[in-house]
Design an enzyme around this catalytic site. Structure first.
Site, short mmCIF file in Angstrom:
data_model
loop_
_atom_site.label_atom_id
_atom_site.label_comp_id
_atom_site.label_asym_id
_atom_site.label_seq_id
_atom_site.Cartn_x
_atom_site.Cartn_y
_atom_site.Cartn_z
CG ASP A 197 29.77 47.75 46.82
OD1 ASP A 197 28.98 48.64 46.46
OD2 ASP A 197 29.41 46.58 47.06
CG ASP B 273 34.38 40.58 49.72
OD1 ASP B 273 33.37 40.58 48.98
OD2 ASP B 273 34.33 40.54 50.95
NE ARG C 295 23.22 36.62 44.82
CZ ARG C 295 22.02 36.63 45.36
NH1 ARG C 295 21.61 35.60 46.10
NH2 ARG C 295 21.22 37.66 45.18
CB THR D 71 33.12 45.39 43.38
OG1 THR D 71 32.10 45.94 44.24
CG2 THR D 71 34.47 45.70 44.00
CG ASP E 135 33.64 46.21 49.12
OD1 ASP E 135 34.05 46.00 47.96
OD2 ASP E 135 32.71 45.56 49.62
N GLY F 142 28.54 40.83 41.65
CA GLY F 142 27.79 41.89 40.99
C GLY F 142 28.56 42.44 39.81
NE ARG G 92 24.60 44.07 50.31
CZ ARG G 92 23.35 43.62 50.29
NH1 ARG G 92 22.82 43.10 51.36
NH2 ARG G 92 22.64 43.69 49.17
#
Lengths: 332, 332, 332, 332
Positions: C129, C104, C73, C127, C131, C12, C173
């Site tokens: 996120d 990741d 992707r 990212t 994460d 992303g 997510r």
């Protein structure tokens, strides 16, 4: 045979110039015209510096401030020799229509060129000052108001925290549009505009009266004054010092400066730029030249270039009345 | 019996002060403490001017710039007499904990008060300058960077359009944090900081070398210099004129000024303000006083007030290295 | 002989990826390395699609969202065959260092490639996120928080006007960073996060208790709940309907969606991207590979790629404590 | 004896309502009138819930979204009984003029009240939809465009990064103003509007044709479609799935939702709100009632309430022509 058209941006840059370039290029491409962009305003026209423009390059351009064609002053363009050279350059490349995006100086240049060139000349009003007659607004004007207003919104935080007087200088050398609307929309307390300025003493007295009555009613308060640049005889520092003497308060100056010219154009500038640019491109090849495309009452109009500068554009009554009701008085 | 605590904001206002007030009030209310807010910094403490604060008033406050408690300088607070009066006022109202949100001057005031008052004193770092030792960042600092960067983003539009040199003055009287990070994040070309400034001649030469090499490689280019306020010996006008002489180019000054203090706090300032404020409120009644609550490496820490000002806070190495790699050199 | 390095962005997109590309390119150019950018993530690596990158193209790039190298992707990159092809392609062009900017999944791809290629592989965490273990923050995370918070600030206007319950779904997510910090910074009333979610019934009861106590104290109030995406068993519509039944109030859903990925990066993302990118470029040719460059406690660090995904990254205690003190309870 | 006037805001909230309230209050205060604000729209009028409004409370209000008077639906206001009760309540307080800020539903309520009350009723157009005849724009419309455009600007970053199709749903139940101008100003590729929608099949074919030609010319590209809410027969999910089938591409939906209603009003909304509010307040006591104050061609006008809803307001030709030239076709 494919027609060839050229675009240049001249004078102070204004947010939305790129959106206008894009609109012209997209309409030209669907009509089968080639488009080139002269660089650095009239300088590129004199030096035959240009780049080809196509729809693909216009992607992701609408939201960008400044102008991808660059701008610059070009004092020598006033001479006949320069205009003749420009005409020869345009003819050499086979350009038949020239779009000039800029302010009144740029339009005078375009008109001057028209005396020496047979091609079609179409002006588009691009300036943050909104001082062009024949169009309700100019490309870049809405963004400049927004930038000024957001700055004053920030200044107010400190003004309120310290209950202090701030003096904010906005652009608008000869025209008070930016000052008036910036002052109104930011809920400022007083505005000093070229169109309404009488003399220093009267202005100072007005401010003092309003400020003192406000303080009588509400105790210490913040107070924000908008000043159009180049208007106060001794400059902003002189006004600060006179206000400090008379109010016995600290007065802080803020000069918004060139920040007002840039930034991603707000929607209203993008829309104006697209409407005028797209309409202008539909005029290619029609028997009309030496005009500016403007917007009046929601319609696209064509205005002979000299009419755009012969008279100065008055502030609109509704805004002035609103100012009279909401600002520059003790009830604000 | 319900405990009573007080809050004041002092020194230059900073975005996030309100978010910090809210955090303190919310935690106090859940713990059953009454909260009052002194007005106008230490002046309110001397004049016993305050308002009661409750959770309801905190609604919709986080996102507002400035400080609802107002701020002000208070020179007379340096005297013992003032500190004694303040202590008596606090005792009169039954206040047992005082939160002071402000910069190093405010913390010196708090420390001074501590010599005359037995209550608990907790400082919270609120200043756009980030010049407080003991905390990685100060409340308001992130917003000030953002405001500076967004302004430079706008200036770049014009700088690029005209391929011109701009000199942008940012706040940060004694500390270069705002200048360094504002310059980096705005992808400016050169930055003049108090920590790294040697002398005028060296700086001018550096700029000239970089600018000339850039022009050799790429032709005319825009070039943006960030200058920390009050640093250049003759002021920004002197630097403009020296640069114009040596570069034979127009150089335009932009002074960001008080716009940098205001505005809705960005998320990182809101978060810092909340973390510090909420943590500070959990310290009420604990045997710890005369400290500032800061954030270091993601942890809340308590730092004795004098440690926050005894040494000046150095620029962090990683930022300085990044600057060396990306700015102030011909490859930028 | 000049060294050649390559960059790709994968997964992303995140605001600040372009600022990171710029930092790598500028440092490489000063070190005399050639840089190329593979297009569309690992797909470009498989199809040998790339463009050359130089400092000139990096102008005016820092402030732009998205990624000029595009992303996509690439499911087939998991096969050994693909990794061998990629290795061959890199060798064919003489690339000796590959920078992978992504999350990741992108790092797993990089690690996989490392089994088949002898060159140097350096990851950079890009990212929204946050994460990724091994770095305090990821490039894009700060901007995503800001976008979420500004959206909730707008939703609150309507929520307050109508004293209504709003449910706002934010991205994230598997990790609650965006939700937690977005909820805190926007002064929301309740947040539902993967790390803290127990079951539907408990969550509904908590909300009801808090909302009812709030109403008892203050009458009708607005109430804003932040929900991490893909968390609530029946989806946001199910939660809306359950809340409407139990509160006997209209509940309005707002799904922030992809708006959170884009936008001009805020300063903190630009700075992180530059620090990590510039540092990463100084590692070229050093005997270190298969690592991610991250920032921990203000220092640049190198972390073996597998460590970045082997464990999930916990929410930080200070933020969770602040949430406990300020949200999800009746005192908020 | 001092006159008493009242204000209420009704229907969906719109940015600028507060600026309008402020303008009315400031002008009333200078004219010596007392002002009260009914709460929660017509509900407050029925329940005699109100607050007194004075200039002091109006400070720092202009820039705030939402409405300090709150809004709400009031279905029972359609009955004669309710209108009689409202009339009695107004008379009881001695209110002689009522200002209603809202959309067409609010104006119908005002007209209905006029059948039972002798006082003066003045409407002000406050709605983001711009679907009120008799005024060029409505208060809140400009801000909603800006919010939509800034959101699409962000979506484009991801759309470009992934060369993906995005479908963005904007508000505007029955009127395409927001959709049309949002789509134009964001340089979107296609827009589906109530005024121009023929049928599903034609729309799908149009999109497919344009998208395929674009791909033939330029390879993979991003493609952004704006959809007015409640227009596509099977809802946005149905359109997504049909587009995915036919384009064999992932299509991502984004629903802007209530974010569009809120936010600090942009300057154009503040200015419109002030002009209309200040002018409306000058009409107090004049023999004119049952009208809306609007702006047409830069002038304040008074329009009988029924004229504002009897016909639907057409999209303006210049915008539609610009759309035809710049969007919904393969040259965009």
């Amino acid at each position: 045979m494919s027609k060839k058209v050229a675009i240049l941006t001249s004078g102070g840059d204004a947010p939305g110039m790129n959106a206008c370039i894009r609109a012209i290029v997209l309409v030209c491409e669907r009509s089968g015209f080639d488009v080139l962009g002269y660089l650095h305003g009239y300088n590129g026209l004199l030096k035959q510096q240009y780049r080809e423009l196509d729809a693909r390059q216009m992607h992701n351009l609408t939201q960008r401030g400044g102008t991808i064609l660059h701008s610059a002053r070009c004092l020598e363009f006033k001479t006949d020799e320069s205009a003749r050279l420009a005409a020869a350059n345009l003819d050499e490349l086979g350009v038949t229509t020239l779009f000039v995006i800029g302010g009144d100086g740029s339009f005078r240049g375009a008109q001057h060129l028209g005396n020496f060139w047979d091609g079609q000349i179409i002006g588009l009003p691009g300036t943050i000052d909104n001082d062009i007659v024949g169009t309700d607004a100019t490309i870049g004007y809405f963004t400049a108001i927004e930038t000024a207003v957001q700055s004053v919104d920030k200044v107010r935080d400190t003004a309120d925290a310290f209950e202090r007087v701030f003096l904010v200088e906005v652009m608008g050398r000869h025209a008070g549009f930016l000052g008036l609307n910036g002052a109104l929309a930011s809920a400022s307390d007083y505005v000093i505009l070229p169109e309404l300025f009488e003399n220093e003493e009267k202005t100072l007295k007005d401010i003092l009266t309003q400020l003192n009555e406000r303080r009588d009613q509400r105790g210490n308060v913040s107070y924000i004054i908008i000043l159009a640049e180049n208007l106060w005889p001794g400059g902003i520092a002189d006004l600060v010092s006179k206000l400090e003497q008379r109010t016995e308060t600290e007065v802080r100056p803020v000069i918004l400066g060139h920040v007002q010219r840039g930034g991603s154009p707000v929607s209203q500038d993008r829309l104006l730029a697209m409407k005028l640019g797209a309409h202008a491109a539909t005029l290619i090849g029609k028997p009309i030249t030496g005009i500016m495309v403007g917007e009046q009452n929601g319609q696209a109009v064509e205005v002979p270039l000299p009419l755009t500068w012969e008279h100065s554009k008055p502030l609109d009554d509704l805004s002035v009345n609103t100012m009279t009701l909401l600002m520059n008085n003790r009830y604000a």
